[in-house]
Design a protein around this motif. Structure first.
Motif, PDB file in Angstrom:
ATOM      1  N   VAL A 248      -2.892   2.597 -11.087  1.00 19.30           N
ATOM      2  CA  VAL A 248      -1.964   2.573 -10.826  1.00 19.30           C
ATOM      3  C   VAL A 248      -2.639   1.312  -9.265  1.00 19.30           C
ATOM      4  CG1 VAL A 248      -0.470   3.215  -8.585  1.00 19.30           C
ATOM      5  CG2 VAL A 248      -0.623   4.733 -10.983  1.00 19.30           C
ATOM      6  N   LYS A 249      -4.047   1.866  -8.976  1.00 16.61           N
ATOM      7  CA  LYS A 249      -4.259   1.184  -7.719  1.00 16.61           C
ATOM      8  C   LYS A 249      -4.635  -0.540  -8.563  1.00 16.61           C
ATOM      9  CE  LYS A 249      -8.032   0.407  -4.597  1.00 16.61           C
ATOM     10  NZ  LYS A 249      -9.565   1.325  -4.009  1.00 16.61           N
TER      11      LYS A 249
ATOM     12  N   SER B  97       0.470  -1.368   0.318  1.00 21.88           N
ATOM     13  CA  SER B  97      -0.110  -0.358   0.330  1.00 21.88           C
ATOM     14  C   SER B  97       0.576   1.108  -0.016  1.00 21.88           C
ATOM     15  CB  SER B  97      -0.810  -0.406   1.052  1.00 21.88           C
ATOM     16  OG  SER B  97      -1.441  -1.284   1.425  1.00 21.88           O
TER      17      SER B  97
ATOM     18  N   GLU C 192       2.833   1.838  -3.395  1.00 15.56           N
ATOM     19  CA  GLU C 192       1.126   2.145  -4.511  1.00 15.56           C
ATOM     20  C   GLU C 192       0.935   3.628  -3.820  1.00 15.56           C
ATOM     21  OE1 GLU C 192      -3.616   1.720  -4.306  1.00 15.56           O
ATOM     22  OE2 GLU C 192      -2.361  -0.407  -4.653  1.00 15.56           O
ATOM     23  N   SER C 193       1.039   4.135  -3.042  1.00 12.07           N
ATOM     24  CA  SER C 193       0.899   4.869  -2.473  1.00 12.07           C
ATOM     25  C   SER C 193       1.313   6.246  -2.985  1.00 12.07           C
ATOM     26  CB  SER C 193       0.617   5.639  -1.487  1.00 12.07           C
ATOM     27  OG  SER C 193       0.752   7.183  -0.720  1.00 12.07           O
TER      28      SER C 193
ATOM     29  N   ASN D  65      -0.245  -1.714 -10.267  1.00  9.51           N
ATOM     30  CA  ASN D  65       0.949  -1.601  -9.729  1.00  9.51           C
ATOM     31  C   ASN D  65       1.332  -2.433  -9.926  1.00  9.51           C
ATOM     32  OD1 ASN D  65       3.473   0.804  -9.143  1.00  9.51           O
ATOM     33  ND2 ASN D  65       2.299  -0.112  -7.351  1.00  9.51           N
ATOM     34  N   THR D  66       0.329  -3.109  -8.621  1.00  9.97           N
ATOM     35  CA  THR D  66       0.718  -4.456  -7.785  1.00  9.97           C
ATOM     36  C   THR D  66       1.841  -5.648  -8.490  1.00  9.97           C
ATOM     37  OG1 THR D  66      -0.353  -3.783  -6.202  1.00  9.97           O
ATOM     38  CG2 THR D  66       0.148  -6.359  -6.045  1.00  9.97           C
TER      39      THR D  66
ATOM     40  N   THR E 259       1.577   6.310  -7.136  1.00  6.03           N
ATOM     41  CA  THR E 259       0.590   7.280  -7.207  1.00  6.03           C
ATOM     42  C   THR E 259       0.984   8.953  -7.417  1.00  6.03           C
ATOM     43  OG1 THR E 259      -0.997   5.634  -6.482  1.00  6.03           O
ATOM     44  CG2 THR E 259      -1.591   8.204  -7.006  1.00  6.03           C
TER      45      THR E 259
END
Length: 813
Positions: free
Chosen positions: A348-349, A5, A8-9, A352-353, A12
């Motif tokens: 991205v959410k 997380s 990801e943040s 991205n992972t 972003t």
């Protein structure tokens, strides 16, 4: 999963900043890239030597360098000239002129030998003297035919400066042991130049290396080209020539590969996405990633070798997979959300992972290469990991810049509906999902049939065969090998035990007897063997009025006397075969350039025979270029075992973490491994050996296969969490990412076909196999992936059902 997380943040925020300040971001990116590349790329080194395949810490390489420091070079240039009569005045006059020009104009020459200057040992009035008979004979106007028998009957010269049939003469150039230093000083008292007394330990001096060999080869080739003509056929070979030719091929191929990759990438992206901006973004992402990686290689001082050229397709695979998946996700989110910043955040959410874990799993596969016992493969693993990181960041960045720059009318045309390509791939996946057992039975049969070919797989390391059949260096090497029986040496370093040295009669006789027996003991041709014993025997014959029967080792007293005579005459040539204090000596066996694995048994046989013959009176150690080639051949298989084992373990763990399920992580490896097994089987059936290129297929193809698998499995996992049934999740996931999977496959396949343009045959094979691997990876994802997911779901359901039944049957209290 808090760390994910956080990543990801941060991603972003970073990409939203780039989106909002695209001009500033572009300028900063361009300045950093140009500055970094311009500062480092000009210093990029290239190395095609045999030694470059070994780690600096490798004991075999240390032994080889110790031998070179003690005895001198075994990396020699050989210039052979064939003519109707090499003993004619006309031939020898021209040949002598070429010899002198080579001696005067080729740099880094320590010694140069040919019929023109080779010394004959003569005995007169109780002393020895050396006479350069050919030079003197030409000066006196005598007929060189008078020397034919003398030269042809001298073992020291046969297959060295004259071929066995007497039809080819050779100039043998031995380079310096050490590279020149800026601190070197040459005194010139006549002009008042003196040098301060300074001592540098030998192990601190740099040995002559690839760039110096290239200078020597270029100078020699330029000179001999002027002498090539009818009736005077010139061939130039030797390890320095071969390594220089390989580097030349690299310098020709690397720009061609890069340019071709760029052109094919742009065209493929242009056709598939119908957007010049998206194509240019892919181009800039790839170019920046590869040149930044090469600049990093240069910054660390590591030389580019033939295997490290594979950084180009590796970067292409990783960068384009990331770019294509993210740009596809951006366009889909934009179809549902008109606000660009919000669409970027959603993309991205969503993406991205799996993109991040694709990069991590690819890096994991490359970390396996970093543990390889071959230096170029280790370098490929380390710098490939750098390339993965750069490709991930640059692909995300350029996709964002392109997304921000795309015209509104293009963005407004985007839709969440599956296109033709995704629809076709969905149908294929649903066929598999509806009949998983049948699909796996068919695919399993294909994989099993291919796997049988693995038993026919062989391994190889013969850099001569990398070159085209019509290549001048290859033709020259093959000619000289055929006529002189060798262009490379196997060195046996013999160290007498305490209380003895390399002048001991018993030792010398045992060494010479064993060396002579080696010709019949091995299955490859040996052109000659040379040691200090050769000079002792020649001297003994000279002292005995040239009696052929005296060409033998004399008694102990005579050995000491004759070595003193040789030292008194300054015969430096013999000192190349014995240490200064006679504490050790070497026996050099000249052999042809062959498949490296053939040398292993030869070395073992000769070394064992020496150890048996010498017993406790001396120790024996094999070295030389042949020993390095043999060890390199073995390390090819070691590299495969170590690299693939580590890669498989790391990728499995990372897949389990990314999918948040250990069991699903293990299941996901089935479509990952199947294409690789098929590729290995194809290599066996097509007689393509494992070498320092093809052994890397597993590590590199992992990036593409894992990318496809992770995106597909992750998408399915997300849909299962949202409440969809497995079959529905498979179909919807393929509709969502099918186009991206197809695009990455096409672009990567086209990129690998670039390698079929290579001048080197092993790189051509590599390109063909990797292009095939790209197709196999896609087929595996469309058919094997859905099938194993369905069976996985059925297994989990069957396992869960008894528990439900048991709970339902518990009587109420």
């Amino acid at each position: 999963m808090h760390a994910l997380s956080f990543v990801e943040s941060m991603m972003t925020r970073f990409l939203q900043t780039v989106y909002s300040h695209r001009i500033k971001a572009f300028i900063i990116l361009l300045l950093v890239f140009v500055g970094y590349v311009a500062a480092n790329i000009p210093n990029l080194q290239k190395d095609g030597r045999v030694e470059a395949f070994m780690h600096e810490s490798d004991p075999a390489l240390s032994t080889y360098y110790d031998m070179r420091r003690e005895f001198g070079q075994d990396n020699r240039l050989v210039v052979a000239v064939a003519a109707d009569n090499v003993f004619s005045t006309e031939f020898l006059t021209k040949f002598s002129r070429m010899h002198r020009e080579l001696a005067d104009n080729v740099p880094y020459v320590s010694e140069i030998f040919s019929p023109y200057n080779i010394p004959f040992i003569e005995h007169e009035n109780g002393g020895l003297y050396l006479e350069e008979l050919v030079r003197n004979m030409l000066a006196r106007g005598r007929n060189p035919e008078d020397l034919r028998e003398r030269i042809m009957s001298t073992p020291l010269y046969k297959n060295f400066i004259i071929s066995e049939d007497g039809k080819t003469a050779a100039v043998v150039i031995e380079p310096y042991r050490y590279a020149p230093s800026t601190n070197d000083c040459v005194p010139d008292p006549a002009n008042g130049v003196t040098c301060a007394v300074a001592f540098t330990p030998l192990d601190e001096r740099d040995l002559l290396g690839g760039p110096h060999y290239a200078e020597m080869t270029a100078a020699a080739q330029e000179i001999v080209a002027n002498y090539q003509g009818e009736g005077y056929d010139v061939y130039i070979a030797g390890a320095p020539v071969l390594s220089t030719e390989i580097v030349k091929m690299m310098e020709q191929d690397m720009p061609r590969f890069t340019l071709a990759c760029v052109i094919l990438t742009v065209l493929a992206m242009l056709v598939l996405h119908r957007s010049f901006l998206i194509a240019i973004g892919a181009f800039l992402s790839f170019v920046m990633a590869i040149f930044s990686t090469l600049a990093t290689v240069s910054l660390t001082g590591v030389a580019m070798t033939p295997p490290t050229q594979l950084l180009i397709p590796m970067t292409l695979v990783v960068g384009l997979c990331t770019y294509i998946h993210f740009i596809a996700t951006l366009l889909k989110t934009r179809a549902a959300e008109k606000d660009g910043l919000v669409a970027l955040k959603n993309a991205v959410k969503k993406a991205n992972t799996p993109i991040l874990f694709t990069a991590l799993t690819t890096a994991g596969g490359l970390v396996g290469l970093a543990a390889a016992p071959l230096a170029p493969i280790t370098a490929l693993g380390l710098f490939g990991t750098v390339s993965v990181g750069l490709s991930y960041i640059l692909a995300m960045l350029w996709a964002t810049l392109v997304f921000r720059t795309l015209p509104e009318r293009y963005l407004d045309r985007q839709t969440e509906k599956a296109g033709v390509i995704a629809t076709v791939m969905r149908k294929g996946a649903m066929i598999s999902a509806n009949a998983p057992r049948t699909t796996l039975a068919v695919c399993g049969g294909v994989v099993l049939a291919a796997a049988l070919g693995i038993f026919q797989l062989s391994y190889s390391h013969n850099s001569l065969l990398w070159l085209p059949e019509e290549n001048g260096a290859r033709l020259s090497t093959e000619y000289i090998d055929a006529n002189f029986r060798g262009t490379v040496n196997l060195e046996m370093v013999i160290t007498p035990t305490e209380g003895s040295d390399f002048r001991d009669e018993t030792l010398l006789k045992a060494v010479e007897k064993t060396a002579r027996e080696a010709y019949a003991a091995v299955d490859i041709p040996i052109g000659r063997h040379t040691s200090i014993i050769s000079f002792v025997e020649e001297t003994n014959q000279a002292i005995n009025d040239g009696d052929p029967a005296a060409l033998t080792i004399p008694g102990q007293e005579q050995i000491w006397d004759q070595i003193l005579l040789l030292e008194g005459q300054g015969i430096d040539d013999m000192k190349r075969y014995v240490s200064m204090d006679y504490s050790s000596g070497r026996v050099s066996f000249q052999t042809p350039w062959l498949e490296a694995k053939l040398y292993s048994d030869v070395i073992a046989t000769i070394e064992t025979n020496f150890e048996t013959a010498l017993g406790d009176i001396a120790t024996v150690e094999s070295t030389g270029l042949i020993a390095l080639l043999a060890k390199t051949s073995k390390k090819v298989l070691d590299s495969m075992t170590i690299s693939y084992g580590l890669a498989l373990g790391l990728v499995t763990v990372l897949m389990a973490v990314a999918l948040r399920s250990a069991s699903l992580g293990v299941v996901s490896m089935i479509p990952n491994v199947a294409p690789f097994v098929v590729l290995l089987g194809l290599m066996g059936y097509l007689n393509i050996p494992l070498d320092t290129f093809t052994v890397l297929i597993g590590g590199i193809i992992t990036g593409l296969i894992v990318d496809d698998t992770l995106h597909f499995f992750y998408n399915v996992r997300q849909r299962l969490n949202a409440g969809e049934a497995m079959e529905t999740a498979i179909g919807d996931a393929m509709s969502d990412i099918g186009r991206a999977l197809f695009t990455t496959t096409v672009v990567v396949m086209l990129g690998f076909t670039v390698f079929t343009m290579s001048s080197m045959s092993n790189i051509q094979s590599f390109g063909m196999l990797m292009a095939s691997g790209a197709v196999l990876a896609l087929l595996s994802e469309v058919f094997i992936g859905p099938a194993v997911l369905m069976l996985y779901a059925q297994f989990k359901e069957a396992k869960h059902q008894p528990r439900v039944s048991a709970v339902a049957n518990v009587p109420a209290e």
